[in-house]
Scaffold this active site. Structure first.
Site, mmCIF file in Angstrom:
data_model
loop_
_atom_site.group_PDB
_atom_site.id
_atom_site.type_symbol
_atom_site.label_atom_id
_atom_site.label_comp_id
_atom_site.label_asym_id
_atom_site.label_seq_id
_atom_site.Cartn_x
_atom_site.Cartn_y
_atom_site.Cartn_z
ATOM 1 N N ALA A 8 -17.119 -17.548 2.413
ATOM 2 C CA ALA A 8 -18.244 -16.785 2.961
ATOM 3 C C ALA A 8 -17.802 -16.005 4.196
ATOM 4 C CB ALA A 8 -19.396 -17.731 3.304
ATOM 5 N N LYS A 23 -10.373 -5.229 9.670
ATOM 6 C CA LYS A 23 -11.451 -4.550 8.934
ATOM 7 C C LYS A 23 -12.750 -4.453 9.744
ATOM 8 C CE LYS A 23 -9.548 -5.574 4.407
ATOM 9 N NZ LYS A 23 -9.763 -6.107 3.059
ATOM 10 N N ASN A 71 -19.266 -22.430 0.209
ATOM 11 C CA ASN A 71 -18.408 -22.421 1.396
ATOM 12 C C ASN A 71 -18.314 -23.838 1.955
ATOM 13 O OD1 ASN A 71 -16.839 -20.762 3.139
ATOM 14 N ND2 ASN A 71 -18.356 -21.078 4.747
ATOM 15 N N GLY A 114 -15.222 -12.613 5.675
ATOM 16 C CA GLY A 114 -15.224 -11.166 5.471
ATOM 17 C C GLY A 114 -14.829 -10.776 4.054
ATOM 18 N N ASN A 172 -12.349 -0.832 4.953
ATOM 19 C CA ASN A 172 -10.923 -0.851 4.583
ATOM 20 C C ASN A 172 -10.360 0.553 4.391
ATOM 21 O OD1 ASN A 172 -11.924 -0.066 2.102
ATOM 22 N ND2 ASN A 172 -10.634 -1.452 0.924
ATOM 23 N N SER A 182 0.807 -1.226 0.000
ATOM 24 C CA SER A 182 0.000 0.000 0.000
ATOM 25 C C SER A 182 0.842 1.279 0.000
ATOM 26 C CB SER A 182 -0.964 -0.002 1.188
ATOM 27 O OG SER A 182 -1.941 -0.987 0.976
HETATM 28 P P1 ATR Z 1 -11.614 -13.436 5.603
HETATM 29 O O1 ATR Z 1 -11.931 -12.155 6.306
HETATM 30 O O2 ATR Z 1 -10.235 -13.465 4.984
HETATM 31 O O3 ATR Z 1 -12.666 -13.835 4.627
HETATM 32 P P2 ATR Z 1 -12.647 -15.334 7.494
HETATM 33 O O4 ATR Z 1 -13.795 -14.444 7.805
HETATM 34 O O5 ATR Z 1 -11.967 -16.059 8.596
HETATM 35 O O6 ATR Z 1 -11.495 -14.532 6.744
HETATM 36 O O7 ATR Z 1 -13.136 -16.387 6.391
HETATM 37 C C1 ATR Z 1 -12.286 -17.335 5.843
HETATM 38 C C2 ATR Z 1 -13.019 -18.053 4.712
HETATM 39 O O8 ATR Z 1 -12.105 -18.979 4.120
HETATM 40 C C3 ATR Z 1 -14.221 -18.850 5.171
HETATM 41 O O9 ATR Z 1 -15.148 -18.885 4.104
HETATM 42 C C4 ATR Z 1 -13.598 -20.240 5.410
HETATM 43 O O10 ATR Z 1 -14.523 -21.299 5.340
HETATM 44 P P3 ATR Z 1 -15.386 -21.749 6.669
HETATM 45 O O11 ATR Z 1 -16.442 -20.714 6.837
HETATM 46 O O12 ATR Z 1 -15.936 -23.082 6.291
HETATM 47 O O13 ATR Z 1 -14.390 -21.785 7.784
HETATM 48 C C5 ATR Z 1 -12.657 -20.309 4.233
HETATM 49 N N1 ATR Z 1 -11.526 -21.233 4.353
HETATM 50 C C6 ATR Z 1 -10.440 -21.113 5.141
HETATM 51 N N2 ATR Z 1 -9.569 -22.110 4.905
HETATM 52 C C7 ATR Z 1 -10.114 -22.894 3.937
HETATM 53 C C8 ATR Z 1 -9.716 -24.090 3.258
HETATM 54 N N3 ATR Z 1 -8.543 -24.674 3.520
HETATM 55 N N4 ATR Z 1 -10.550 -24.605 2.332
HETATM 56 C C9 ATR Z 1 -11.721 -24.003 2.056
HETATM 57 N N5 ATR Z 1 -12.170 -22.874 2.661
HETATM 58 C C10 ATR Z 1 -11.373 -22.334 3.591
#
Ligand code: ATR
Length: 301
Positions: A144, A83, A167, A146, A104, A34
């Site tokens: 699904a 965020k 998801n 943030g 953001n 950034s």
């Molecule tokens: P962010 O703000 O980066 O979206 P988050 O709110 O923790 O972070 O969400 C992470 C997302 O990545 C979620 O959709 C999570 O799926 P779950 O809701 O089932 O936990 C997904 N995710 C994380 N690791 C994953 C993996 N190895 N395979 C598939 N989905 C994954």
């Protein structure tokens, strides 16, 4: 600024009399592109501003942001994992920040802190700049959390034919479908949820997608959210796979490439969301003089 820590050196607004000071806050933050992106826009628009980095401790975002703005800071970009903290910190939210559930971009005006979310608009602009047609397209959004939530509104506003949110667990995807049901209906978009497991079943996923966006954290863990069995249901050579992670060909991008599809990482989204933040801070009329694609080309070279 007593509560800023050692990584916050050169970000204290009180050290820069006569120059507007901005910063990006995240943890970790040392890798952030950034500062060079924003300084690139400042140079293009001949704006005098300083842009630094802030690394609040995981539970200290509000304290750091308060200190930064109290010392004269004008605006802040906010990245992982703050965020949601930034959304709570803002006094006034734009409607899209409210719907995105995350902020953001922060700025101060008449003593009030404003919060917006430019991620979704940045993604859409990057896709359009890469020649990806969104209107009437079939879009699959993976994840699904943030990151996914932040881009759904701007994607729906492009009136795709359908937007499927997939998801690992269905509850979070169902929740997002409910949250955006009104906007989807008004844009005449079929908004649906699936589990990642559903994507492996050709009966549940009978049509491939024009655009697949990875908003899961799987890319960061060097894994793909798509099982090998799902790949042939999802991708055809005319598909486009977009990973919000940048700087590498992720496993999801590799799966798409193996099916002959085109791919992109998320560097363009990073630059485009930064451009919107710059314009919010410095004035929308500067849109005529900044060139995000030139900054992107510089970062890629
Ligand atoms: P962010 O703000 O980066 O979206 P988050 O709110 O923790 O972070 O969400 C992470 C997302 O990545 C979620 O959709 C999570 O799926 P779950 O809701 O089932 O936990 C997904 N995710 C994380 N690791 C994953 C993996 N190895 N395979 C598939 N989905 C994954």
């Amino acid at each position: 600024m007593s509560s800023l820590n050692s990584t916050d050196l050169h970000t204290d607004p009180s050290l820069y009399a006569g120059v507007d000071v901005y910063a990006v806050a995240g943890n970790p933050i040392s890798h952030s592109k950034s500062p060079s992106i924003q300084q690139g826009f400042a140079k293009q628009a001949k704006q005098k501003m300083h842009y630094g980095r802030l690394q609040p401790d995981l539970h200290s975002f509000a304290q750091t942001a308060k200190t930064f703005f109290a010392a004269g800071g004008k605006g802040m970009n906010v990245t992982v994992p703050f965020k949601l903290d930034a959304q709570l910190f803002a006094d006034v939210l734009t409607p899209r920040a409210q719907l995105a559930g995350a902020v953001n971009t922060l700025w101060i005006k008449d003593g009030k802190i404003y919060g917006d979310n430019t991620d979704g608009a940045g993604l859409v602009r990057d896709l359009l700049a890469q020649g990806i047609a969104l209107h009437e397209s079939r879009i699959l959004l993976l994840g699904a959390g943030g990151a996914a939530r932040g881009v759904i509104g701007p994607l729906l506003e492009q009136s795709p034919k359908c937007l499927v949110i997939a998801n690992r667990s269905s509850a979070k995807a169902d929740e997002l479908v409910s949250l955006y049901a009104d906007l989807a209906a008004s844009q005449e978009v079929a908004l649906e949820s699936r589990t990642l497991a559903d994507l492996e079943d050709s009966a549940a996923t009978p049509h491939p997608f024009d655009l697949v966006i990875n908003a899961t954290a799987a890319g960061l863990q060097d894994a793909s959210p798509l099982a090998a069995k799902a790949v042939s249901n999802i991708f055809v050579p005319s598909s486009f796979a977009y990973d919000m992670v940048y700087g590498k060909t992720t496993p999801l991008m590799q799966q798409a490439l193996q099916r002959g599809a085109r791919v992109s990482d998320g560097l363009g989204m990073l630059v485009e969301q930064a451009a919107d933040a710059f314009l919010l801070w410095r004035g929308s009329e500067l849109a005529a003089v900044i060139d995000p694609r030139a900054i992107l080309a510089e970062l890629r070279s």
